[in-house]
Design a protein around this motif. Sequence first.
Motif, PDB file in Angstrom:
ATOM      1  N   ARG A  80      44.294  87.500   9.379  1.00 21.18           N
ATOM      2  CA  ARG A  80      44.818  86.189   9.778  1.00 21.18           C
ATOM      3  C   ARG A  80      43.735  85.122   9.811  1.00 21.18           C
ATOM      4  O   ARG A  80      43.873  84.101  10.489  1.00 21.18           O
ATOM      5  CB  ARG A  80      45.513  86.271  11.120  1.00 21.18           C
ATOM      6  CG  ARG A  80      47.021  86.511  11.025  1.00 21.18           C
ATOM      7  CD  ARG A  80      47.374  87.927  10.668  1.00 21.18           C
ATOM      8  NE  ARG A  80      48.821  88.123  10.633  1.00 21.18           N
ATOM      9  CZ  ARG A  80      49.402  89.332  10.625  1.00 21.18           C
ATOM     10  NH1 ARG A  80      48.662  90.430  10.627  1.00 21.18           N
ATOM     11  NH2 ARG A  80      50.713  89.427  10.585  1.00 21.18           N
TER      12      ARG A  80
ATOM     13  N   HIS B  89      40.455  80.126  12.685  1.00 18.81           N
ATOM     14  CA  HIS B  89      41.525  79.693  13.587  1.00 18.81           C
ATOM     15  C   HIS B  89      42.447  78.739  12.837  1.00 18.81           C
ATOM     16  O   HIS B  89      42.016  77.705  12.325  1.00 18.81           O
ATOM     17  CB  HIS B  89      40.941  79.019  14.823  1.00 18.81           C
ATOM     18  CG  HIS B  89      39.950  79.867  15.563  1.00 18.81           C
ATOM     19  ND1 HIS B  89      40.297  81.030  16.212  1.00 18.81           N
ATOM     20  CD2 HIS B  89      38.602  79.733  15.721  1.00 18.81           C
ATOM     21  CE1 HIS B  89      39.228  81.565  16.755  1.00 18.81           C
ATOM     22  NE2 HIS B  89      38.185  80.807  16.466  1.00 18.81           N
ATOM     23  N   LEU B  90      43.723  79.094  12.794  1.00 27.09           N
ATOM     24  CA  LEU B  90      44.719  78.327  12.064  1.00 27.09           C
ATOM     25  C   LEU B  90      45.865  77.937  12.995  1.00 27.09           C
ATOM     26  O   LEU B  90      46.126  78.627  13.989  1.00 27.09           O
ATOM     27  CB  LEU B  90      45.253  79.151  10.889  1.00 27.09           C
ATOM     28  CG  LEU B  90      44.231  79.504   9.805  1.00 27.09           C
ATOM     29  CD1 LEU B  90      44.796  80.566   8.869  1.00 27.09           C
ATOM     30  CD2 LEU B  90      43.834  78.256   9.012  1.00 27.09           C
TER      31      LEU B  90
ATOM     32  N   GLU C 117      49.471  77.549  14.684  1.00 23.98           N
ATOM     33  CA  GLU C 117      50.541  78.533  14.858  1.00 23.98           C
ATOM     34  C   GLU C 117      51.815  77.856  15.334  1.00 23.98           C
ATOM     35  O   GLU C 117      51.779  76.817  15.998  1.00 23.98           O
ATOM     36  CB  GLU C 117      50.103  79.613  15.850  1.00 23.98           C
ATOM     37  CG  GLU C 117      48.860  80.364  15.393  1.00 23.98           C
ATOM     38  CD  GLU C 117      48.366  81.360  16.431  1.00 23.98           C
ATOM     39  OE1 GLU C 117      48.813  81.254  17.591  1.00 23.98           O
ATOM     40  OE2 GLU C 117      47.541  82.226  16.093  1.00 23.98           O
TER      41      GLU C 117
ATOM     42  N   THR D  41      55.550  78.989  17.196  1.00 24.24           N
ATOM     43  CA  THR D  41      56.267  80.068  17.878  1.00 24.24           C
ATOM     44  C   THR D  41      57.698  79.635  18.182  1.00 24.24           C
ATOM     45  O   THR D  41      57.976  78.466  18.471  1.00 24.24           O
ATOM     46  CB  THR D  41      55.575  80.479  19.188  1.00 24.24           C
ATOM     47  OG1 THR D  41      55.457  79.332  20.040  1.00 24.24           O
ATOM     48  CG2 THR D  41      54.185  81.043  18.908  1.00 24.24           C
TER      49      THR D  41
ATOM     50  N   HIS E 194      56.744  84.289  15.055  1.00 27.93           N
ATOM     51  CA  HIS E 194      55.397  83.721  15.144  1.00 27.93           C
ATOM     52  C   HIS E 194      54.941  83.389  13.733  1.00 27.93           C
ATOM     53  O   HIS E 194      55.010  84.228  12.832  1.00 27.93           O
ATOM     54  CB  HIS E 194      54.418  84.707  15.790  1.00 27.93           C
ATOM     55  CG  HIS E 194      53.025  84.164  15.891  1.00 27.93           C
ATOM     56  ND1 HIS E 194      52.097  84.318  14.889  1.00 27.93           N
ATOM     57  CD2 HIS E 194      52.408  83.456  16.872  1.00 27.93           C
ATOM     58  CE1 HIS E 194      50.966  83.739  15.249  1.00 27.93           C
ATOM     59  NE2 HIS E 194      51.123  83.201  16.446  1.00 27.93           N
TER      60      HIS E 194
ATOM     61  N   THR F 275      51.877  81.544  11.225  1.00 32.10           N
ATOM     62  CA  THR F 275      50.534  81.003  11.037  1.00 32.10           C
ATOM     63  C   THR F 275      50.538  80.192   9.750  1.00 32.10           C
ATOM     64  O   THR F 275      50.932  80.704   8.702  1.00 32.10           O
ATOM     65  CB  THR F 275      49.492  82.132  10.933  1.00 32.10           C
ATOM     66  OG1 THR F 275      49.524  82.927  12.122  1.00 32.10           O
ATOM     67  CG2 THR F 275      48.095  81.560  10.758  1.00 32.10           C
TER      68      THR F 275
ATOM     69  N   SER G 108      47.516  73.101   8.284  1.00 31.54           N
ATOM     70  CA  SER G 108      46.315  73.924   8.112  1.00 31.54           C
ATOM     71  C   SER G 108      45.097  73.049   7.837  1.00 31.54           C
ATOM     72  O   SER G 108      45.205  72.007   7.167  1.00 31.54           O
ATOM     73  CB  SER G 108      46.522  74.891   6.946  1.00 31.54           C
ATOM     74  OG  SER G 108      45.290  75.472   6.549  1.00 31.54           O
TER      75      SER G 108
ATOM     76  N   ASP H 121      52.318  82.570   7.094  1.00 27.45           N
ATOM     77  CA  ASP H 121      52.540  83.972   7.438  1.00 27.45           C
ATOM     78  C   ASP H 121      53.537  84.008   8.594  1.00 27.45           C
ATOM     79  O   ASP H 121      53.290  83.424   9.657  1.00 27.45           O
ATOM     80  CB  ASP H 121      51.211  84.614   7.843  1.00 27.45           C
ATOM     81  CG  ASP H 121      51.319  86.096   8.103  1.00 27.45           C
ATOM     82  OD1 ASP H 121      50.806  86.875   7.299  1.00 27.45           O
ATOM     83  OD2 ASP H 121      51.924  86.492   9.134  1.00 27.45           O
TER      84      ASP H 121
END
Length: 319
Positions: free
Chosen positions: A107, A157-158, A160, A162, A167, A169, A180, A192
């Motif tokens: 990830r 770190h990307l 996210e 929810t 979840h 990314t 991003s 993802d």
Amino acid sequence: MSNLDLRPTAARCGGEASEGPVKQLLTGRLVPLGESTVVRRLLPTLGRRMVGAWCFVDHYGPDDIADEPGMQVPPHPHMGLQTVSWLHQGEVLHRDSLGSLQTVRPRELGLMTSGRAIAHSEESPREHARLLHGAQLWVALPDTHRHTDPAFEHHPHLPEITAAGLHATVILGELDGATSPGTTHTPIVGADLTLHEGTEHRLPLDPGFEYAVLSMTGGVDVDGVRVEPGSILYLGCGRRELPLLARTDASVLLLGGEPFEERLVMWWNFVGRSGEEIAEAREAWQAGTRFGEVHGYAGDRLQAPELPPLPLKPRGRER
């Protein structure tokens, strides 16, 4: 990552983009990569060459490499594209001719922009995790940016997203308000998505993009179509949302973007605009010029395969 096919054909990048939603399920062909890795090549494939600017998709694993060297891809060249390394399990050590040395973990985004020319290698570290599972993707650079300076980015770190049972990314581009940090040169998205068993969700989409969904793990229905791990469902254009139903705990990659209108030639590890340009790049790599040198890899660099006997012609898409 390299295309290690010793007899690569010229991929007719592009192809017709659907005016509206479709459901075209594609399975990959098995291709050996390096010493002990076999990948499922999903793009380019018969009937579908690109999704937006995404022009190459490999899915590999999960592979048990506890007693194996794992991924071992020697130094090789790229031009005219970006590579996206995306892992669910394991680690990949990236080296390139800029001097970059970076271990990419699950990830985390490893994004290499070849621009006019770069060389790199990828390998599992000597001390590595038991399982290796991930995807390797290429993005074609538009003509305005394909001669840019080469670069490598690592984003651990990307952003996210929810929701109940979901979840997400955001790997590249923007999705549902999250963007991003990875550099893009065309309107594009990669994300993802992890879903818990029984989750139903309708993901917002851009109707001007075409989309595809690659199944990584588990059982998921995408707009009513079961997509098994290692297969990809092309969805076409004109969608404002995407219905998802997780039959089990599942993970998929969403790929999308504006249909790529330029005419391309994609051969071996090069994306160009003419057969002459591809031949010149091959000659430069064989001569040891233009692409630089990758230091630290314990092995020889890859030699370019022979060019095909027929002319390499640029191909485009019609929308």
